[in-house]
Design an enzyme around this catalytic site. Structure first.
Site, PDB file in Angstrom:
ATOM      1  N   GLY A   1      21.493  20.720  63.418  1.00  0.00           N
ATOM      2  CA  GLY A   1      21.395  22.126  63.139  1.00  0.00           C
ATOM      3  C   GLY A   1      21.092  22.900  64.593  1.00  0.00           C
ATOM      4  O   GLY A   1      21.763  23.865  64.930  1.00  0.00           O
ATOM      5  N   CYS A   2      20.470  22.169  65.497  1.00  0.00           N
ATOM      6  CA  CYS A   2      19.788  22.627  66.597  1.00  0.00           C
ATOM      7  C   CYS A   2      21.123  22.545  67.582  1.00  0.00           C
ATOM      8  O   CYS A   2      21.491  23.521  68.463  1.00  0.00           O
ATOM      9  CB  CYS A   2      18.599  21.806  67.228  1.00  0.00           C
ATOM     10  N   THR A   3      21.924  21.588  67.513  1.00  0.00           N
ATOM     11  CA  THR A   3      23.250  21.493  68.417  1.00  0.00           C
ATOM     12  C   THR A   3      24.026  22.633  67.865  1.00  0.00           C
ATOM     13  O   THR A   3      24.489  23.330  68.748  1.00  0.00           O
ATOM     14  CB  THR A   3      23.853  20.079  68.239  1.00  0.00           C
TER      15      THR A   3
END
Length: 163
Positions: A54-56
């Site tokens: 998700g952060c990527t």
């Protein structure tokens, strides 16, 4: 009242509030201070961890709009508790076009309400709470998103900047 409700009641940073002063290092070890950013609009997105799915995705989507934001005079920063070295590796590995600030002791994250209790995979944990802030040239919070879901979020932020 749950632990999360009680914690959220203590979060005082909302629209119209002054964004806290800070001094954090970016992915190159350069110091970034809020006091040096005054006079520019800023988008700051807080995220849990480098190189997670998700952060990527969020960092890549923000990277895609960085140049457009800067053409409008808007600075963009991502912030997590990851180290300067981790941020550098994340940027290089994912070919990101975004400055990442390291808040290893999550001091700023706590001040803005981007750190605290949350439910993760059905369990109560304490950690980063995905949040985004738009900050005015004068250092005031213009807009805030908490408990962000990644799909469509960057589009919502960009749209809000045009309103």
């Amino acid at each position: 009242m749950t632990m999360i409700d009680d914690f959220e009641d203590k979060r005082s940073l909302s629209i119209g509030d002054r964004f806290p002063d800070f001094e954090l290092q970016d992915e190159n070890g350069d110091v970034v201070r809020m006091s040096d950013l005054l006079g520019k609009r800023i988008v700051m997105f807080f995220y849990p961890k480098d190189n997670t799915s998700g952060c990527t995705r969020e960092a890549k989507e923000f990277s895609e709009v960085r140049t457009m934001l800067e053409e409008k005079g808007i600075l963009l920063f991502g912030i997590s508790k990851d180290s300067v070295k981790s941020h550098r590796n994340f940027i290089d590995k994912q070919e990101l076009n975004v400055r990442l600030l390291s808040d290893p002791d999550h001091v700023l994250m706590e001040q803005v309400g981007a750190w605290g209790p949350k439910i993760s995979y059905g369990k109560m944990t304490v950690g980063a709470i995905r949040s985004t802030f738009v900050i005015s040239e004068g250092g005031l919070v213009e807009n805030v998103w908490r408990n962000v879901r990644v799909p469509g979020h960057v589009e919502n932020v960009v749209r809000s900047l045009s309103e």
